[in-house]
Design a protein around this motif. Structure first.
Motif, mmCIF file in Angstrom:
data_model
loop_
_atom_site.group_PDB
_atom_site.id
_atom_site.type_symbol
_atom_site.label_atom_id
_atom_site.label_comp_id
_atom_site.label_asym_id
_atom_site.label_seq_id
_atom_site.Cartn_x
_atom_site.Cartn_y
_atom_site.Cartn_z
ATOM 1 N N ARG A 96 -9.342 -37.870 26.262
ATOM 2 C CA ARG A 96 -9.176 -39.344 26.149
ATOM 3 C C ARG A 96 -10.491 -40.028 26.118
ATOM 4 O O ARG A 96 -11.742 -39.412 26.535
ATOM 5 C CB ARG A 96 -8.835 -39.784 27.773
ATOM 6 N N PRO A 116 -5.918 -41.899 23.923
ATOM 7 C CA PRO A 116 -6.099 -43.228 24.632
ATOM 8 C C PRO A 116 -7.607 -43.691 24.592
ATOM 9 O O PRO A 116 -8.441 -42.914 24.566
ATOM 10 C CB PRO A 116 -5.537 -42.962 26.073
ATOM 11 N N TYR A 136 -10.138 -45.592 26.478
ATOM 12 C CA TYR A 136 -10.549 -46.372 27.660
ATOM 13 C C TYR A 136 -11.559 -47.041 27.608
ATOM 14 O O TYR A 136 -12.870 -46.608 27.316
ATOM 15 C CB TYR A 136 -10.568 -45.383 28.831
ATOM 16 N N ASP A 193 -6.684 -48.923 26.387
ATOM 17 C CA ASP A 193 -5.599 -48.265 27.094
ATOM 18 C C ASP A 193 -5.843 -47.868 28.330
ATOM 19 O O ASP A 193 -4.986 -47.221 29.360
ATOM 20 C CB ASP A 193 -5.378 -46.841 26.514
ATOM 21 N N GLY A 194 -6.985 -48.213 29.024
ATOM 22 C CA GLY A 194 -7.329 -47.959 30.541
ATOM 23 C C GLY A 194 -8.877 -48.578 30.698
ATOM 24 O O GLY A 194 -9.307 -49.196 29.742
ATOM 25 N N ARG A 250 -6.480 -56.005 35.371
ATOM 26 C CA ARG A 250 -4.982 -55.649 35.472
ATOM 27 C C ARG A 250 -4.485 -57.172 34.983
ATOM 28 O O ARG A 250 -3.223 -57.378 34.189
ATOM 29 C CB ARG A 250 -4.304 -55.525 36.604
ATOM 30 N N GLY A 299 -4.123 -55.492 31.336
ATOM 31 C CA GLY A 299 -4.296 -53.850 31.721
ATOM 32 C C GLY A 299 -2.926 -53.424 32.350
ATOM 33 O O GLY A 299 -2.599 -52.346 32.434
ATOM 34 N N GLN A 331 -0.412 -51.828 34.545
ATOM 35 C CA GLN A 331 -0.519 -50.482 35.102
ATOM 36 C C GLN A 331 -1.265 -49.491 34.556
ATOM 37 O O GLN A 331 -1.127 -48.133 34.816
ATOM 38 C CB GLN A 331 0.720 -50.285 35.599
ATOM 39 N N LYS A 332 -2.002 -49.860 33.288
ATOM 40 C CA LYS A 332 -2.825 -48.724 32.803
ATOM 41 C C LYS A 332 -3.761 -48.242 33.538
ATOM 42 O O LYS A 332 -4.272 -48.808 34.817
ATOM 43 C CB LYS A 332 -3.590 -49.293 31.418
ATOM 44 N N PRO A 333 -4.216 -47.065 33.337
ATOM 45 C CA PRO A 333 -5.122 -46.264 34.286
ATOM 46 C C PRO A 333 -6.552 -46.802 34.391
ATOM 47 O O PRO A 333 -7.302 -47.535 33.491
ATOM 48 C CB PRO A 333 -5.210 -44.808 33.757
ATOM 49 N N ASP A 377 -6.980 -45.088 39.765
ATOM 50 C CA ASP A 377 -6.364 -43.826 39.367
ATOM 51 C C ASP A 377 -6.962 -42.590 39.303
ATOM 52 O O ASP A 377 -6.136 -41.754 39.554
ATOM 53 C CB ASP A 377 -5.621 -44.073 38.130
#
Length: 323
Positions: free
Chosen positions: A99, A166, A168, A185-186, A201, A205, A207-209, A290
């Motif tokens: 990632r 992904p 981040y 993606d996070g 969020r 965002g 529920q992305k990590p 997360d």
């Protein structure tokens, strides 16, 4: 359920030591790895800074854990197209377990080619454009791009994973959290700040990590652990944007003279108090994170891993095995 990982500090340890820590982390029950990406350490006491892409290739051969960069600046020191190729190869080598953590960077690492160091708003613009370039390259198509900050001509990646890695995006303030929500993606951030998580969020965002990290200095002698943390990582206590604009380790050493042992003792978990370690790590889960990555400062790595394997990780997973 929160994932607990180990944070490999490229500024403090040799390549061989980092590989040994990765193996020990997996054996101790950590579920993932993060690794820093620097050209310089923050100060001479830390004393290391191996090339992260070489390290990820080596990590892919000694551990089955996912690996995330914490974080790479893809905008100045290396062109986004080159970063995209590196990330794609890392994803192939790790079997899709890589990632790509991204941030706007620090002058400490990015000024080395003599390029100007932009102010924060421009750095955020550059990061957003870099993400666009890399996502296009991850399609496997030949692309040409002429933007405000980057030019790419007739470029195509041939070695690609089955799925793009992904991306981040890192941030420490509301604008950066909003950018992460819009293009990432996070989200990666280094304090258990529920407000920043909420900003991410709300800004797309969903529920992305959300990933976080912290440093601790485990040891049976708390006073000695505080001295170790103060000697190696006083820069962690420097305020505001100062860490983004100082250009050399020597400048960080000068600024860090203002950081006292008492400041470190108040900010960093030092010693072997199980509740203190638990509370510091658990604060991230309570704030909506997360994944949480813990880094042990200093040489007593095996003591740290034994402590977390037998005490902290079972407790964090709700399997409190304390006698």
């Amino acid at each position: 359920m929160t994932i607990y990982g180990y944070f490999l500090s490229s500024e403090e340890f040799t390549p061989a030591e980092l590989l040994s820590q990765a193996r020990a982390a997996e054996q101790a029950g950590f579920q993932a790895l993060a690794i820093s990406d620097h050209f310089h350490p923050w100060n001479g006491e830390q004393g290391q800074s191996p090339f992260v892409w070489s390290m990820i290739g080596a990590l892919s051969q000694v551990t089955s854990l996912p690996v995330t960069t914490f974080v790479t600046c893809p905008t100045v020191r290396m062109h986004p197209a080159v970063n995209a190729q590196a990330a794609a190869t890392a994803a192939v080598l790790t079997g899709g377990r890589f990632r790509f953590g991204l941030g706007t960077g620090e002058a400490l690492n990015e000024h080395i080619l003599g390029d100007p160091w932009p102010e924060a708003p421009e750095r955020m613009e550059m990061l957003e454009e870099a993400v666009q370039v890399m996502r296009r390259l991850f399609t496997g198509d030949q692309i040409t791009h002429r933007g405000a900050h980057y030019t790419v001509q007739n470029a195509r990646l041939y070695t690609l994973p089955e799925e793009p890695p992904p991306l981040y995006v890192s941030g420490f303030g509301p604008q950066a959290a909003a950018l992460a929500g819009r293009v990432g993606d996070g989200f990666v951030t280094m304090s258990p700040d529920a407000d920043l998580v909420g900003q991410f969020r709300r800004s797309g965002g969903g529920q992305k990590p959300v990933l976080g990290g912290l440093k601790v200095c485990w040891g049976t002698d708390r006073a000695q652990a505080v001295r170790t943390a103060h000697r190696l990582w006083p820069n962690e206590q420097l305020p505001g944007e100062l860490p983004q604009v100082l250009p050399t380790p020597a400048h960080f050493e000068q600024a860090s003279q203002l950081v006292t042992e008492e400041m470190v003792a108040d900010a960093v978990v030092c010693g072997d108090d199980e509740d203190a370690h638990f509370d510091a790590v658990n604060a991230f889960g309570a704030a909506g994170f997360d994944e949480v990555y813990i880094n042990q400062i200093g040489p007593d790595q095996q003591g740290f891993f034994d402590f977390y394997r037998s005490r902290l990780l079972p407790r964090l997973h709700g399997e409190d095995n304390r006698s």
